[in-house]
Motif scaffolding. Structure first.
Motif, PDB file in Angstrom:
ATOM      1  N   MET A  28      -2.836   8.157  -5.301  1.00  0.00           N
ATOM      2  CA  MET A  28      -3.387   6.870  -4.873  1.00  0.00           C
ATOM      3  C   MET A  28      -2.271   6.027  -4.261  1.00  0.00           C
ATOM      4  N   LYS A  29      -2.623   5.313  -3.199  1.00  0.00           N
ATOM      5  CA  LYS A  29      -1.682   4.404  -2.552  1.00  0.00           C
ATOM      6  C   LYS A  29      -2.414   3.107  -2.239  1.00  0.00           C
ATOM      7  N   SER A  30      -1.689   2.010  -2.233  1.00  0.00           N
ATOM      8  CA  SER A  30      -2.261   0.714  -1.860  1.00  0.00           C
ATOM      9  C   SER A  30      -1.676   0.274  -0.533  1.00  0.00           C
ATOM     10  N   PHE A  31      -2.545  -0.126   0.380  1.00  0.00           N
ATOM     11  CA  PHE A  31      -2.148  -0.611   1.693  1.00  0.00           C
ATOM     12  C   PHE A  31      -2.569  -2.071   1.822  1.00  0.00           C
ATOM     13  N   HIS A  32      -1.819  -2.844   2.583  1.00  0.00           N
ATOM     14  CA  HIS A  32      -2.101  -4.274   2.752  1.00  0.00           C
ATOM     15  C   HIS A  32      -2.981  -4.505   3.971  1.00  0.00           C
ATOM     16  N   VAL A  33      -4.054  -5.283   3.787  1.00  0.00           N
ATOM     17  CA  VAL A  33      -4.981  -5.532   4.896  1.00  0.00           C
ATOM     18  C   VAL A  33      -4.325  -6.313   6.039  1.00  0.00           C
ATOM     19  N   LYS A  34      -3.335  -7.121   5.747  1.00  0.00           N
ATOM     20  CA  LYS A  34      -2.667  -7.864   6.824  1.00  0.00           C
ATOM     21  C   LYS A  34      -1.943  -6.914   7.769  1.00  0.00           C
ATOM     22  N   ASP A  35      -1.361  -5.852   7.216  1.00  0.00           N
ATOM     23  CA  ASP A  35      -0.738  -4.836   8.067  1.00  0.00           C
ATOM     24  C   ASP A  35      -1.794  -4.185   8.951  1.00  0.00           C
ATOM     25  N   GLY A  36      -2.946  -3.881   8.368  1.00  0.00           N
ATOM     26  CA  GLY A  36      -4.027  -3.252   9.124  1.00  0.00           C
ATOM     27  C   GLY A  36      -4.514  -4.119  10.270  1.00  0.00           C
ATOM     28  N   MET A  37      -4.700  -5.401  10.017  1.00  0.00           N
ATOM     29  CA  MET A  37      -5.146  -6.306  11.081  1.00  0.00           C
ATOM     30  C   MET A  37      -4.073  -6.416  12.161  1.00  0.00           C
ATOM     31  N   GLY A  38      -2.819  -6.456  11.770  1.00  0.00           N
ATOM     32  CA  GLY A  38      -1.728  -6.499  12.745  1.00  0.00           C
ATOM     33  C   GLY A  38      -1.711  -5.261  13.621  1.00  0.00           C
ATOM     34  N   ILE A  39      -1.918  -4.102  13.015  1.00  0.00           N
ATOM     35  CA  ILE A  39      -1.969  -2.852  13.785  1.00  0.00           C
ATOM     36  C   ILE A  39      -3.130  -2.903  14.773  1.00  0.00           C
ATOM     37  N   SER A  40      -4.270  -3.375  14.322  1.00  0.00           N
ATOM     38  CA  SER A  40      -5.437  -3.496  15.200  1.00  0.00           C
ATOM     39  C   SER A  40      -5.144  -4.425  16.386  1.00  0.00           C
ATOM     40  N   LEU A  41      -4.500  -5.547  16.123  1.00  0.00           N
ATOM     41  CA  LEU A  41      -4.145  -6.499  17.184  1.00  0.00           C
ATOM     42  C   LEU A  41      -3.156  -5.879  18.165  1.00  0.00           C
ATOM     43  N   ALA A  42      -2.146  -5.192  17.634  1.00  0.00           N
ATOM     44  CA  ALA A  42      -1.138  -4.571  18.504  1.00  0.00           C
ATOM     45  C   ALA A  42      -1.746  -3.446  19.339  1.00  0.00           C
ATOM     46  N   LYS A  43      -2.683  -2.696  18.770  1.00  0.00           N
ATOM     47  CA  LYS A  43      -3.364  -1.644  19.536  1.00  0.00           C
ATOM     48  C   LYS A  43      -4.187  -2.281  20.667  1.00  0.00           C
ATOM     49  N   TYR A  44      -4.818  -3.406  20.387  1.00  0.00           N
ATOM     50  CA  TYR A  44      -5.551  -4.133  21.424  1.00  0.00           C
ATOM     51  C   TYR A  44      -4.593  -4.528  22.559  1.00  0.00           C
ATOM     52  N   TYR A  45      -3.394  -4.913  22.212  1.00  0.00           N
ATOM     53  CA  TYR A  45      -2.370  -5.290  23.192  1.00  0.00           C
ATOM     54  C   TYR A  45      -1.872  -4.080  23.982  1.00  0.00           C
ATOM     55  N   GLY A  46      -2.059  -2.879  23.440  1.00  0.00           N
ATOM     56  CA  GLY A  46      -1.670  -1.666  24.155  1.00  0.00           C
ATOM     57  C   GLY A  46      -0.556  -0.852  23.522  1.00  0.00           C
ATOM     58  N   ILE A  47      -0.123  -1.240  22.349  1.00  0.00           N
ATOM     59  CA  ILE A  47       0.937  -0.498  21.661  1.00  0.00           C
ATOM     60  C   ILE A  47       0.330   0.688  20.920  1.00  0.00           C
ATOM     61  N   LYS A  48       0.982   1.835  21.022  1.00  0.00           N
ATOM     62  CA  LYS A  48       0.579   3.022  20.276  1.00  0.00           C
ATOM     63  C   LYS A  48       1.351   3.066  18.957  1.00  0.00           C
ATOM     64  N   PHE A  49       0.781   3.782  17.998  1.00  0.00           N
ATOM     65  CA  PHE A  49       1.390   3.877  16.669  1.00  0.00           C
ATOM     66  C   PHE A  49       1.514   5.319  16.229  1.00  0.00           C
ATOM     67  N   ALA A  50       2.603   5.582  15.501  1.00  0.00           N
ATOM     68  CA  ALA A  50       2.798   6.877  14.856  1.00  0.00           C
ATOM     69  C   ALA A  50       3.255   6.636  13.426  1.00  0.00           C
ATOM     70  N   MET A  51       2.705   7.420  12.512  1.00  0.00           N
ATOM     71  CA  MET A  51       3.182   7.455  11.136  1.00  0.00           C
ATOM     72  C   MET A  51       3.985   8.744  10.987  1.00  0.00           C
ATOM     73  N   ILE A  52       5.212   8.612  10.505  1.00  0.00           N
ATOM     74  CA  ILE A  52       6.024   9.787  10.210  1.00  0.00           C
ATOM     75  C   ILE A  52       6.497   9.635   8.768  1.00  0.00           C
ATOM     76  N   THR A  53       6.020  10.523   7.906  1.00  0.00           N
ATOM     77  CA  THR A  53       6.314  10.402   6.486  1.00  0.00           C
ATOM     78  C   THR A  53       6.745  11.739   5.888  1.00  0.00           C
ATOM     79  N   GLY A  54       7.588  11.656   4.899  1.00  0.00           N
ATOM     80  CA  GLY A  54       8.089  12.856   4.242  1.00  0.00           C
ATOM     81  C   GLY A  54       7.100  13.462   3.254  1.00  0.00           C
ATOM     82  N   ARG A  55       6.160  12.676   2.785  1.00  0.00           N
ATOM     83  CA  ARG A  55       5.177  13.163   1.811  1.00  0.00           C
ATOM     84  C   ARG A  55       3.870  13.526   2.510  1.00  0.00           C
ATOM     85  N   ARG A  56       3.041  14.261   1.797  1.00  0.00           N
ATOM     86  CA  ARG A  56       1.687  14.576   2.261  1.00  0.00           C
ATOM     87  C   ARG A  56       0.702  13.893   1.323  1.00  0.00           C
ATOM     88  N   SER A  57      -0.296  13.235   1.904  1.00  0.00           N
ATOM     89  CA  SER A  57      -1.264  12.528   1.079  1.00  0.00           C
ATOM     90  C   SER A  57      -2.575  12.355   1.839  1.00  0.00           C
TER      91      SER A  57
END
Length: 173
Positions: A28-57
């Motif tokens: 289980m992991k907890s994510f912050h909704v403010k981060d999610g809204m920020g990502i949504s806004l930045a994607k609207y602006y045209g920024i792409k996102f990548a998650m690179i993590t050492g763990r699998r989940s």
């Protein structure tokens, strides 16, 4: 410099770094909704996102699907190799990349990004090697703080938010 890609670490950046594993073995992991809204806004602006993590989940995959993250890499031991391949695939140069990370395994990517951030509770060595340190801790809005900084630097933030709300673009938290 215009940021076209943001590289996100997960544990300690999008989450508080704690890993909860139930008796059934489910992580289980907890994510912050403010981060999610920020990502949504930045994607609207045209920024792409990548998650690179050492763990699998599975939790990471679910969150990435919710936020429509463009690229997700899990179980990565050499983040720099994934980073380099991603830049080739996207035909991007380092000068268009921002990275946020909190621990030593993030340094190879941080050191090759034009702009870099660390959450307030990142390890000291990482904080010495980034452009900015957020006031927020990992999992507590550090990603949103970074995104707002970028967007306010690159565009009329108030107008961007107005347009985002007017078109009701993917209001994902």
């Amino acid at each position: 410099m215009k940021i076209k890609l943001i590289i996100l670490d997960v544990d300690g950046v999008l989450t508080d770094g704690k890993i909860t594993i139930g008796s059934d073995g489910i992580e289980m992991k907890s994510f912050h909704v403010k981060d999610g809204m920020g990502i949504s806004l930045a994607k609207y602006y045209g920024i792409k996102f990548a998650m690179i993590t050492g763990r699998r989940s599975e939790a990471v995959l679910n969150r990435a699907r919710e936020l429509k993250i463009d690229y997700v890499y899990q179980g990565v031991s050499d983040k720099k190799a994934v980073f380099d391949k991603l830049l080739i695939d996207l035909n991007l140069d380092y000068c268009h990349v921002c990275t946020i990370g909190d621990d030593l395994n993030d340094l190879p990517v941080i050191q090759h990004s034009a702009l870099s951030f660390a959450p307030h509770d990142a390890v000291e060595f990482v904080k010495k090697n980034v452009t900015y340190i957020t006031n927020a801790k990992g999992g507590e809005g550090a990603v949103r703080e970074m995104i707002d900084f970028i967007l306010k630097s690159e565009t009329d933030y108030d107008l961007l938010v107005k347009n985002y709300l007017d078109v009701k673009y993917e209001l994902t938290q």
